[in-house]
Write a protein that holds these residues in place. Structure first.
Motif, PDB file in Angstrom:
ATOM      1  N   LEU A 133      11.984  -7.564  -5.998  1.00 11.36           N
ATOM      2  CA  LEU A 133      13.084  -7.052  -5.093  1.00 11.36           C
ATOM      3  C   LEU A 133      12.734  -5.369  -5.233  1.00 11.36           C
ATOM      4  CD1 LEU A 133      16.065  -9.205  -5.929  1.00 11.36           C
ATOM      5  CD2 LEU A 133      14.569  -9.671  -4.206  1.00 11.36           C
ATOM      6  N   ALA A 134      12.965  -4.990  -3.804  1.00  4.26           N
ATOM      7  CA  ALA A 134      13.033  -3.393  -3.882  1.00  4.26           C
ATOM      8  C   ALA A 134      14.434  -3.147  -2.718  1.00  4.26           C
ATOM      9  CB  ALA A 134      12.143  -2.948  -3.007  1.00  4.26           C
ATOM     10  N   TYR A 135      15.280  -2.500  -3.448  1.00  3.48           N
ATOM     11  CA  TYR A 135      16.491  -2.043  -2.864  1.00  3.48           C
ATOM     12  C   TYR A 135      16.222  -0.708  -2.074  1.00  3.48           C
ATOM     13  CZ  TYR A 135      18.905  -5.728  -5.351  1.00  3.48           C
ATOM     14  OH  TYR A 135      19.355  -7.068  -5.649  1.00  3.48           O
ATOM     15  N   VAL A 136      16.435  -0.557  -0.905  1.00  2.00           N
ATOM     16  CA  VAL A 136      16.094   0.624  -0.249  1.00  2.00           C
ATOM     17  C   VAL A 136      17.405   1.182   0.555  1.00  2.00           C
ATOM     18  CG1 VAL A 136      14.555   1.945   1.628  1.00  2.00           C
ATOM     19  CG2 VAL A 136      13.786  -0.227   0.117  1.00  2.00           C
ATOM     20  N   GLU A 137      17.920   2.437   0.125  1.00  2.00           N
ATOM     21  CA  GLU A 137      18.901   2.985   0.692  1.00  2.00           C
ATOM     22  C   GLU A 137      18.581   4.155   1.542  1.00  2.00           C
ATOM     23  OE1 GLU A 137      22.954   3.792   1.477  1.00  2.00           O
ATOM     24  OE2 GLU A 137      22.297   2.169   0.161  1.00  2.00           O
ATOM     25  N   ILE A 138      18.935   4.202   2.870  1.00  2.00           N
ATOM     26  CA  ILE A 138      18.477   5.232   3.802  1.00  2.00           C
ATOM     27  C   ILE A 138      19.726   6.235   4.092  1.00  2.00           C
ATOM     28  CG2 ILE A 138      17.559   5.519   6.156  1.00  2.00           C
ATOM     29  CD1 ILE A 138      16.945   2.435   5.938  1.00  2.00           C
ATOM     30  N   LYS A 139      19.376   7.527   4.046  1.00  2.00           N
ATOM     31  CA  LYS A 139      20.159   8.519   4.518  1.00  2.00           C
ATOM     32  C   LYS A 139      19.614   9.167   5.864  1.00  2.00           C
ATOM     33  CE  LYS A 139      23.198   7.870   1.366  1.00  2.00           C
ATOM     34  NZ  LYS A 139      24.338   7.062   1.823  1.00  2.00           N
ATOM     35  N   ASN A 140      20.330   9.474   6.648  1.00  2.00           N
ATOM     36  CA  ASN A 140      20.089  10.306   8.065  1.00  2.00           C
ATOM     37  C   ASN A 140      20.015  11.787   7.469  1.00  2.00           C
ATOM     38  OD1 ASN A 140      19.547  10.371  10.959  1.00  2.00           O
ATOM     39  ND2 ASN A 140      21.251  11.637  10.926  1.00  2.00           N
ATOM     40  N   SER A 155      27.774  17.761   4.270  1.00  2.00           N
ATOM     41  CA  SER A 155      29.063  17.977   3.788  1.00  2.00           C
ATOM     42  C   SER A 155      29.428  17.111   2.283  1.00  2.00           C
ATOM     43  CB  SER A 155      30.180  17.215   4.886  1.00  2.00           C
ATOM     44  OG  SER A 155      29.674  15.957   5.280  1.00  2.00           O
ATOM     45  N   VAL A 156      30.232  17.118   1.854  1.00  2.00           N
ATOM     46  CA  VAL A 156      30.551  16.287   0.431  1.00  2.00           C
ATOM     47  C   VAL A 156      30.470  14.662   0.710  1.00  2.00           C
ATOM     48  CG1 VAL A 156      32.324  15.916  -1.474  1.00  2.00           C
ATOM     49  CG2 VAL A 156      31.935  18.290  -0.694  1.00  2.00           C
ATOM     50  N   THR A 157      29.574  14.157  -0.168  1.00  2.00           N
ATOM     51  CA  THR A 157      29.532  12.751   0.137  1.00  2.00           C
ATOM     52  C   THR A 157      29.788  11.987  -1.145  1.00  2.00           C
ATOM     53  OG1 THR A 157      28.205  10.858   0.858  1.00  2.00           O
ATOM     54  CG2 THR A 157      27.074  13.024   0.082  1.00  2.00           C
ATOM     55  N   GLU A 158      31.186  11.363  -1.185  1.00  2.00           N
ATOM     56  CA  GLU A 158      31.579  10.778  -2.288  1.00  2.00           C
ATOM     57  C   GLU A 158      30.652   9.239  -2.410  1.00  2.00           C
ATOM     58  OE1 GLU A 158      33.221  11.239  -4.970  1.00  2.00           O
ATOM     59  OE2 GLU A 158      33.845  13.367  -4.535  1.00  2.00           O
ATOM     60  N   ARG A 159      30.652   8.699  -1.053  1.00  2.36           N
ATOM     61  CA  ARG A 159      29.669   7.480  -0.875  1.00  2.36           C
ATOM     62  C   ARG A 159      28.345   7.675  -1.243  1.00  2.36           C
ATOM     63  NH1 ARG A 159      27.847   4.960   4.030  1.00  2.36           N
ATOM     64  NH2 ARG A 159      28.054   2.782   3.996  1.00  2.36           N
ATOM     65  N   TYR A 201      26.418  15.710  -5.577  1.00  2.00           N
ATOM     66  CA  TYR A 201      25.414  14.834  -5.163  1.00  2.00           C
ATOM     67  C   TYR A 201      24.180  15.570  -5.601  1.00  2.00           C
ATOM     68  CZ  TYR A 201      22.525  11.978  -2.369  1.00  2.00           C
ATOM     69  OH  TYR A 201      21.560  11.086  -1.618  1.00  2.00           O
ATOM     70  N   ALA A 202      23.895  16.548  -5.634  1.00  2.90           N
ATOM     71  CA  ALA A 202      22.454  17.060  -6.038  1.00  2.90           C
ATOM     72  C   ALA A 202      22.296  16.604  -7.695  1.00  2.90           C
ATOM     73  CB  ALA A 202      22.251  18.557  -6.000  1.00  2.90           C
ATOM     74  N   GLU A 203      23.329  16.671  -8.370  1.00  2.00           N
ATOM     75  CA  GLU A 203      23.359  16.431  -9.719  1.00  2.00           C
ATOM     76  C   GLU A 203      23.100  14.819 -10.016  1.00  2.00           C
ATOM     77  OE1 GLU A 203      26.815  17.712 -11.128  1.00  2.00           O
ATOM     78  OE2 GLU A 203      26.195  19.934 -11.554  1.00  2.00           O
ATOM     79  N   ALA A 204      23.614  14.066  -9.170  1.00  2.00           N
ATOM     80  CA  ALA A 204      23.875  12.427  -9.147  1.00  2.00           C
ATOM     81  C   ALA A 204      22.243  12.000  -8.785  1.00  2.00           C
ATOM     82  CB  ALA A 204      24.607  11.882  -8.092  1.00  2.00           C
ATOM     83  N   PHE A 205      21.781  12.628  -7.943  1.00  2.00           N
ATOM     84  CA  PHE A 205      20.114  12.508  -7.748  1.00  2.00           C
ATOM     85  C   PHE A 205      19.438  12.731  -8.954  1.00  2.00           C
ATOM     86  CE2 PHE A 205      16.053  13.711  -6.362  1.00  2.00           C
ATOM     87  CZ  PHE A 205      15.453  12.632  -5.625  1.00  2.00           C
ATOM     88  N   ARG A 206      19.375  13.837  -9.397  1.00  2.00           N
ATOM     89  CA  ARG A 206      18.874  14.310 -10.361  1.00  2.00           C
ATOM     90  C   ARG A 206      18.933  13.301 -11.586  1.00  2.00           C
ATOM     91  NH1 ARG A 206      19.768  19.448  -8.780  1.00  2.00           N
ATOM     92  NH2 ARG A 206      21.641  19.693 -10.032  1.00  2.00           N
TER      93      ARG A 206
END
Length: 237
Positions: A133-140, A155-159, A201-206
């Motif tokens: 399985l590959a879970y793919v999340e897409i952001k515009n 903008s700030v994105t908690e989601r 968000y930047a920290e969460a990505f790292r």
């Protein structure tokens, strides 16, 4: 992804109530269009900007027009920028079987909007007996404040932070997880994170990337007739 009919050009009067925009079309008609974008649209909602709308033939819609694109100029001439956040899932779903995104090729099945995690839905779930399985999340992605550099988020994105945590959980469970940033602008040469807008968000990505979540960014070509995914661009984390 082709539009049912070519988009209509006009001038933005104002965006308001987040989901509405008043537009003066080139033929002089004043219309109110839906704005399918929950972000700030930083730099893209300036009154007087050239915008492009689609028009629905449905008799039940209160607002037949939808804001699809805006022209932006960062010093290299005007470029079309896609602001409709409803399109990326469809665009990627078309691009994967077409072979445009080789990083996601080779899976037997593709499903959209599949429930997973904690009350969430994954944008695309790729399934294969051999690959798993590959879970793919897409952001515009539509923000750009420096010519050639696309940024997320606007903008700030908690989601968005939640999605990164859930993708990390999928990796921990033994699956593949991919964060795909789809840049709806052809002038993008590279992609980065707008840490000054949303440090969390930047920290969460790292953190997610260190946990094994993959990340890729692709740019699009836009015309008033269609939007197509075209090429991968580098990520500067």
């Amino acid at each position: 992804m082709k539009f049912p009919s070519p988009l209509l050009r006009g001038r933005l009067v104002k965006r308001y109530k987040r989901f509405l925009a008043d537009v003066l079309l080139d033929d002089g008609t004043a219309v109110t269009a839906t704005c399918p974008n929950t972000g700030s649209m930083l730099g893209l909602a300036t009154p007087g900007a050239t915008v492009w709308l689609s028009e629905s033939t449905s008799a039940t819609r209160k607002y037949p027009h939808t804001w699809e694109m805006v022209e932006a100029d960062l010093g290299r001439g005007p470029e079309l920028v896609g602001i409709n956040t409803n399109h990326p899932n469809r665009l990627v779903s078309e691009a994967i079987p077409a072979g445009t995104i080789p990083e996601l090729a080779g899976y037997a099945g593709l499903r959209r909007e599949v429930k997973y995690g904690v009350a969430s839905r994954i944008d695309i779930l790729l399934e294969d007996p051999a690959k798993g399985l590959a879970y793919v999340e897409i952001k515009n992605v539509h923000l750009s404040r420096t010519a050639g550099l696309a940024e997320f988020p606007d903008s700030v994105t908690e989601r968005g932070v939640k999605h990164l945590a859930e993708l990390s959980a999928m990796v921990a469970a033994g699956h593949r997880a991919v964060m795909l940033y789809l840049v709806q602008r052809a002038d993008a040469e590279r992609f980065t994170f707008a840490g000054d807008i949303d440090t969390r968000y930047a920290e969460a990505f790292r953190t997610a990337h260190a946990a094994g979540v993959e990340a890729i960014a692709y740019a699009c070509r836009l015309t008033p007739e269609e939007i197509t995914v075209t090429r991968r661009i580098p990520i500067e984390a």
